[in-house]
Structure formats: structure tokens, C-alpha cells
Design a protein around this motif. Structure first.
Motif, mmCIF file in Angstrom:
data_model
loop_
_atom_site.group_PDB
_atom_site.id
_atom_site.type_symbol
_atom_site.label_atom_id
_atom_site.label_comp_id
_atom_site.label_asym_id
_atom_site.label_seq_id
_atom_site.Cartn_x
_atom_site.Cartn_y
_atom_site.Cartn_z
ATOM 1 N N UNK A 1 -4.640 3.132 -4.856
ATOM 2 C CA UNK A 1 -5.708 4.100 -5.097
ATOM 3 C C UNK A 1 -6.563 3.698 -6.299
ATOM 4 N N UNK A 2 -5.893 3.340 -7.403
ATOM 5 C CA UNK A 2 -6.641 3.021 -8.618
ATOM 6 C C UNK A 2 -7.372 1.689 -8.511
ATOM 7 N N UNK B 1 -5.139 9.851 2.414
ATOM 8 C CA UNK B 1 -6.365 9.594 1.669
ATOM 9 C C UNK B 1 -6.312 10.196 0.259
ATOM 10 N N UNK B 2 -5.794 11.413 0.127
ATOM 11 C CA UNK B 2 -5.764 12.101 -1.172
ATOM 12 C C UNK B 2 -4.359 12.169 -1.772
ATOM 13 N N UNK B 3 -3.400 11.541 -1.124
ATOM 14 C CA UNK B 3 -2.017 11.652 -1.571
ATOM 15 C C UNK B 3 -1.816 11.161 -3.001
ATOM 16 N N UNK B 4 -2.440 10.057 -3.380
ATOM 17 C CA UNK B 4 -2.246 9.522 -4.733
ATOM 18 C C UNK B 4 -2.675 10.531 -5.793
ATOM 19 N N UNK C 1 0.822 -1.209 0.000
ATOM 20 C CA UNK C 1 0.000 0.000 0.000
ATOM 21 C C UNK C 1 0.855 1.258 0.000
ATOM 22 N N UNK C 2 1.793 1.349 0.936
ATOM 23 C CA UNK C 2 2.542 2.602 1.107
ATOM 24 C C UNK C 2 3.972 2.519 0.592
ATOM 25 N N UNK C 3 4.416 1.350 0.134
ATOM 26 C CA UNK C 3 5.764 1.243 -0.404
ATOM 27 C C UNK C 3 6.833 1.597 0.615
ATOM 28 N N UNK C 4 7.900 2.201 0.127
ATOM 29 C CA UNK C 4 9.023 2.544 1.000
ATOM 30 C C UNK C 4 9.225 4.028 1.162
ATOM 31 N N UNK C 5 8.149 4.808 1.116
ATOM 32 C CA UNK C 5 8.235 6.259 1.255
ATOM 33 C C UNK C 5 8.203 6.649 2.726
ATOM 34 N N UNK C 6 9.294 7.218 3.263
ATOM 35 C CA UNK C 6 9.365 7.498 4.707
ATOM 36 C C UNK C 6 8.275 8.433 5.224
ATOM 37 N N UNK C 7 7.929 9.443 4.436
ATOM 38 C CA UNK C 7 6.978 10.447 4.929
ATOM 39 C C UNK C 7 5.606 9.859 5.222
#
Length: 490
Positions: free
Chosen positions: A324-325, A240-243, A201-207
Motif C-alpha cells: 500500500x505504502x 483495496x482499503x484493508x491496509x 502483496x498479500x503475505x500469508x493471511x488466509x482471509x
């Protein structure tokens, strides 16, 4: 330069910056730092400036005049001269930045550089002129100028081809996402089954953990579903809206609806250009430009078929966009209604497993094979790892191979080191191994690769039955790879 204690990993990036910044050789030098958004580039560069007493300037979307006014004020606050700076043009700015390195090597960071170039397209040429080899202002300085940006399509072209800055940079650093093993450590997840679902879902993005989820990490496997509901599917959270924002923030994406549709088609399993075109009801030639733009932006990745030339397939490069998609976009109106997330998630979990986790697990298996697997296990060092379709002329069928590992050719026919099958939800047995054996024979007959020593890799998120284990114990060319092995736990 001492790395901040609160910075997770980034050992390679910090070492590269340290070598560049502390280089004692005379003359100002230029470096370029890029990477997708939310990877911690700003934190990394700001920390480097603090550690070495450098100057950091973060550009914003503004007119050229306003940007000159902002950097004048920032440099005045940093240097504290007798009279404040009032730069009339960027040539004056660059000379003032060079002056910061008159006595010692010092980092000078211009973050979000694409914003400045958008307002003044001549800026790369101005910097090129400033870095002329025998220019006095450059030779008298040891400023280590670092240009940083998140617009991958722009940053990728900054040093390429006939671009003004080509040949001027002494550092080109890409800040990448954390791989699946580091991401599990960052999210403090020790259960590999849970770690991979979160990573899908969120991968490896630290933020996404620190800022977007406010440190909320699923406690265990039972907390995974509640975690999805209270974070990613919660309209109150930034996730929620990041994508949607990731797409909107790319400067080269004009017709957002078209790009969303292309990504949606890929998320639905249409991996080829023809499949995407058919899904959207368009000609394949009409999609050449949007697909290329999405590739340049780092949102879409093209994989070549290992066994067939000119048969590329596409996959979404950012897991959150894929999620998201596949899960959110089809039911977006319902998700925006407060309190609907739990009901929607219950109805879409099956789609999540099939359309998100399954393909993500296959990609993690390929990345593990390329970057983590012991070459002795594979029978050699991989030169290429991918997937493809093996055409069986005798049976008139195509066999899909999830993981294909090609070794170094050494002037002869390239060896096919391994082929593998990845199953997230299935306990793998003897039938899977026999299928791989048959594919190995077909590849050997085709003659393109040397398949005489090809290993058979079985990747499973659910485990292996006794017959598969017995076969692996009896045949050294068979390797069973479970989640613990994928995460370096066994």
C-alpha cells in the motif's frame, strides 16, 4: 476433537487447543490466544467450541452494561436455564462460565477480549481473583477459559510483567500468518515465481483469499497483472482499503497520520531510525514512541545488525501495508477513480519490483534459512539469522549482507555458519560469489565470528549462469538456492 475438513493447515494450533481443552485434570484453567487480524482465530476457536460442545462469545465495542447484557443473552441461549441470566457484574459472569465445566472439560471462549477491557479496565483483575488456586468455584470446575484478541500491543502485555493475569494462564497460543510455502499451497499456486509475487502483496493471511478476494487466485504468470488490477487495486474489493483499516483498528494508534508517515518512510527504503527521521523532517528522538507502538502492534519489525551492535533496521511486517505504502498511497486519488487501476499499475510495476518484491524476497530467504533449510546444508543449526553491514577497514567501505547465519557458540567464538546474497531479478554469476568470498575473509579478520567454515549462499529468483554453477560444483562451501528450492520443490 476432530478438526474441520474446511480448515487449512493449523495442525499445530489445533493440537495445542485439543490438549488444553480435553485435559481431564480438575480445576478451571485459563488460556490466551492472540494473533494479527484476519488469521482465522475466530474460525479456529469457534470450531473448537463446536467440536467440544463449548461456549463462544464474541465481544464488540460497547459499554460495560451492554456487554453484560449481551453475554447474559448468549449464555441463556446456550444453557437454556429455567430463568434467563441477568448478570450484574463480571464476577457473576465468570462463576456462570465456570459452572459450564462442572461435569467435564469444556471450552469457554471470550473473543475480542480487549473490547471488554477497554470498557471495564478492572476485568483482568476480576478474572485473576476468580482463578485463585483454592477458590471453590474454580476447583469445582473444569472449564477451559480462552481469552482471545487481535490487538497485539494489548495481548502482549496481558501476561507480562506485573499484569494481573501473569502466572495464571496454562496456554499462550499465537496464531501466526502462513509462511511462504503454506501460503502458496493455500492460494493453490504451483509456480514459485508467481507464488512469491503474490506473497509479496498479500503475505500469508488466509482471509485475503477467502473473504477479501472471494477465492480469486491468479491462474498463471500471465494472469498476475490482471489479478492485481481486479483485486488489490480495485476500489470495489475489501482488499483495496484493508491496509488503511489495519492501522485504524489498532487501539494504541492515536495520531494516525504520523504512523502512516513512519510506515511510508520505511516503505521508501529508510530502514534506520535516523533515516526515517530525516525523511519526515523530525528528530530521531521524536520517533521513539511511534516506532515502539508500531512494533508492539506487529506492524513494524526491528532487525538487529548481525555484524554491528546497536544498529537496528526496521521493516514493515505486513506485506499488504508495505504494498500500500510503496504502490498505492502515492497515487491514491487516481486509484479511487474507477477504471484507473490498469493505467496506474502499468506505471508502478517497476516500483513494485524494486521496493516491494526485492526486499520481500530477501526476507523470505532469511526465513527459509532459519525455518526450512537443512542444518547439514548450513553446517549447523542456526541460532540467529539476519542481515547486516560488514565494515571493510582496508577498503574503507561497508559490504551489505542480505543473509547472515550465526550458529551456537558452545562457549567459544560463535561460528558464522553462512553469509548470502539475494537477487530477485538478476541472474547470479561468479562476481557475486567472489564478493561473498571477500566478505568472508573480512569477517574472519575482524575476529568477532569464526568464519573458517562459513558457507556462501546465493539466492536468485532469476537463476544462475554456467560459471556460478561450475564454481558451486567445484567448491562445497557454495550453495545455489533457486525459487524451487525455497518452495521445497527440489
Amino acid at each position: 476433537m476432530r478438526k474441520p475438513a474446511e480448515m487449512f493447515d493449523r495442525e499445530y494450533e489445533w493440537s495445542a487447543l485439543t490438549r488444553f481443552i480435553t485435559d481431564e485434570q480438575p480445576g478451571a484453567t485459563l488460556g490466551v490466544v492472540s494473533g494479527r487480524r484476519r488469521q482465522g482465530k475466530t474460525f479456529l476457536l469457534d470450531a473448537a467450541c463446536r467440536a467440544a460442545g463449548g461456549f463462544y462469545f464474541g465481544a464488540t465495542e460497547a459499554t460495560d452494561t451492554e456487554s453484560l447484557r449481551r453475554i447474559s443473552a448468549s449464555l441463556t441461549a446456550h444453557v437454556r436455564p429455567a430463568a434467563p441470566f441477568h448478570f450484574a457484574n463480571w464476577s457473576e459472569v465468570v462463576d456462570a462460565l465456570f459452572a459450564l465445566g462442572a461435569e467435564r472439560p469444556v471450552p469457554v471462549v471470550i473473543d475480542e477480549f480487549p473490547y471488554l477491557v477497554r470498557a471495564n479496565p478492572e476485568l483482568p483483575s476480576i478474572i485473576q481473583e476468580a482463578f485463585r488456586p483454592l477458590r471453590d468455584a474454580r476447583t469445582a470446575s473444569r472449564a477451559r477459559v480462552l481469552l482471545c484478541g487481535s490487538a497485539l500491543s494489548f495481548m502482549g502485555k496481558l501476561l507480562s510483567g506485573s499484569a494481573p493475569l501473569r502466572g495464571r494462564a496454562g496456554l499462550e497460543l499465537v496464531v501466526r500468518t502462513l509462511d511462504h510455502q503454506l501460503a502458496a499451497e493455500f492460494w493453490e499456486i504451483t509456480d514459485p515465481h508467481l507464488a512469491l509475487r503474490v506473497n509479496a502483496i498479500v503475505g500469508g493471511t488466509p482471509a485475503y483469499r477467502r473473504e477479501f478476494a472471494r477465492g480469486d487466485s491468479p491462474r498463471d504468470g500471465e494472469d498476475f497483472d490482471p489479478w492485481v488490477v481486479r483485486t488489490v487495486l480495485n476500489p470495489e474489493t475489501p482488499l483495496f482499503r484493508e491496509a488503511r483499516y489495519l492501522l485504524a483498528e489498532e487501539p494504541d494508534l492515536r495520531d494516525t497520520a504520523l504512523y502512516l508517515s513512519v510506515l511510508g518512510a520505511v516503505a521508501d527504503g529508510n530502514a534506520t531510525r535516523g533515516g526515517i527521521a530525516g525523511h519526515l523532517g523530525r528528530k530521531a528522538t521524536d520517533l521513539a514512541h511511534p516506532i515502539t507502538v508500531l512494533e508492539d502492534a506487529g506492524l513494524l519489525h526491528r532487525d538487529q545488525d548481525i555484524f554491528r551492535d546497536n544498529r537496528p533496521t526496521y521493516r514493515i511486517a505486513e506485506p499488504l501495508i508495505g504494498f500500500y505504502h510503496a504502490v498505492m498511497r502515492p497515487v491514491w486519488d487516481q486509484l479511487e477513480r474507477p477504471g484507473s487501476a490498469a493505467r496506474v499499475w502499468k506505471a508502478t510495476r517497476r516500483r513494485f519490483v524494486c521496493n516491494v518484491v526485492g526486499p520481500h524476497f530477501e526476507q523470505v530467504c532469511r526465513e527459509w534459512t532459519l525455518h526450512h533449510a537443512d542444518p547439514d546444508l548450513l553446517g549447523g543449526l542456526p541460532a540467529q539469522v539476519g542481515h547486516g553491514v560488514v565494515h571493510d577497514t582496508a577498503a574503507r567501505v561497508g559490504h551489505e549482507v542480505d543473509v547472515a547465519v550465526v550458529g551456537l557458540a558452545d562457549g567459544r567464538k560463535p561460528p558464522l555458519l553462512a553469509i548470502g546474497e539475494a537477487k530477485w531479478n538478476d541472474v547470479m554469476g561468479l562476481a557475486h560469489i567472489e564478493r561473498l568470498r571477500h566478505i568472508r575473509e573480512v569477517v574472519g579478520r575482524a575476529g568477532r565470528y569464526d568464519a573458517s567454515a562459513t558457507k556462501l549462499l546465493c539466492f536468485s529468483g532469476a537463476g544462475f549462469n554456467d560459471k556460478a554453477r561450475a564454481a558451486a560444483n567445484a567448491d562445497p562451501t557454495i550453495e545455489l538456492v533457486d525459487l524451487r528450492m525455497l518452495y521445497g520443490l527440489s
